[in-house]
Design an enzyme around this catalytic site. Structure first.
Site, PDB file in Angstrom:
ATOM      1  N   ASP A  18     -47.665  12.870 -16.247  1.00  0.00           N
ATOM      2  CA  ASP A  18     -47.211  11.838 -15.481  1.00  0.00           C
ATOM      3  C   ASP A  18     -48.422  10.965 -15.292  1.00  0.00           C
ATOM      4  O   ASP A  18     -49.565  11.373 -14.954  1.00  0.00           O
ATOM      5  CB  ASP A  18     -46.934  12.663 -14.179  1.00  0.00           C
ATOM      6  N   HIS A  26     -48.378  17.774 -21.617  1.00  0.00           N
ATOM      7  CA  HIS A  26     -47.144  18.518 -22.333  1.00  0.00           C
ATOM      8  C   HIS A  26     -47.276  17.881 -23.683  1.00  0.00           C
ATOM      9  O   HIS A  26     -47.743  16.786 -23.790  1.00  0.00           O
ATOM     10  CB  HIS A  26     -45.867  18.329 -21.607  1.00  0.00           C
ATOM     11  N   SER A  81     -57.816  12.607 -15.100  1.00  0.00           N
ATOM     12  CA  SER A  81     -58.497  12.047 -16.278  1.00  0.00           C
ATOM     13  C   SER A  81     -57.318  11.246 -17.020  1.00  0.00           C
ATOM     14  O   SER A  81     -56.461  10.560 -16.256  1.00  0.00           O
ATOM     15  CB  SER A  81     -58.961  13.171 -17.071  1.00  0.00           C
TER      16      SER A  81
END
EC number: 4.1.1.65
Length: 258
Positions: free
Chosen positions: A86, A141, A225
């Protein structure tokens, strides 16, 4: 009033002592008290969290929270690459033949980012930069299904990688502490560069074995990050609807693997 304080602590801290203090506080029972205000200030979507707000014992556990089953849907097309996080896609572009990318008007060396012996295959290819703010879900992911060809770490410490860090920092994307995974999908290599944002360099790998599955968790950040994806020339075509800066979620299609 609290938002500038959180930004100072979580986005801009890069010193050894201040980062260490922040890390200890975030893992302490005392930090539990700030979770409600943190969630409110950063507009966290509590309805998609795996647990209720009061069930997180520390700010650290809240920050690395998992989501409910089904909260993110992965594009199942066999030829698709998907977002690993995200995030906001801050930049997309071509990797020059001299292995340099230009981000926010600054040049970054892919050879320095990956190591000289790893960068050559990406010359002429495509890069994508995904920035995670404190408001984002911080688990990473896999963007593709494939076999882990190599994994390595470079860099000693980290500086901010938000828009101010990219604009005024010193080669943050290529010199910050970074954990790099190279995945083979068919005959193509995909570089997944996880860039540390603070001195504590908190990037934790969670996958086991050599196989990665598209949309499945592979790592997480303790603090906000950046993830950089690198594709070889002629092996990837960007999704035409993407215009930077673009908000995106885990599993959403970012392009086609050729």
């Amino acid at each position: 009033m609290l938002k500038p304080v959180y930004r100072l602590l979580i986005e801009l801290t890069n010193g050894r002592w201040t980062s260490g203090i922040l890390q200890k506080f975030a893992k302490s029972n005392l930090s539990r008290r700030v979770i409600p205000s943190f969630s409110r200030i950063y507009n966290i979507n509590e309805s998609e969290m795996e647990k209720n707000l009061h069930e997180y014992p520390t700010l650290h556990e809240f920050f690395i929270r998992r989501l409910k089953e089904g909260a993110r849907v992965t594009d199942v097309s066999p030829d698709s690459a998907v977002s690993p996080v995200d995030a906001v896609i801050e930049d997309v572009g071509s990797i020059r033949e001299d292995r340099v990318i230009s981000v926010k008007g600054k040049n970054y060396s892919i050879s320095e980012m990956l190591g000289e012996n790893k960068a050559g295959k990406y010359a002429g290819g495509t890069y994508m930069i995904f920035y995670l703010s404190p408001s984002h879900y911080h688990r990473i992911h896999s963007p593709v299904t494939g076999k882990v060809a190599d994994q390595w770490i470079l860099g000693l410490k980290s500086y901010p990688v938000n828009k101010w860090g990219l604009k005024y920092g010193r080669d943050t994307l290529s010199k910050n502490y970074r954990s790099i995974t190279e995945v083979r999908h068919g005959d193509a290599a995909i570089g997944i560069v996880k860039v540390g944002a603070m001195f504590v360099n908190s990037i934790e790998l969670t996958h086991e074995g050599e196989q990665l599955e598209k949309g499945k968790e592979m790592a997480y950040f303790t603090f906000g990050s950046t993830v950089i994806l690198l594709f070889e020339q002629g092996k990837f075509e960007l999704e035409k609807s993407i215009r930077t800066p673009a908000h995106i979620k885990v599993g959403e299609r970012i392009g086609t693997l050729l």
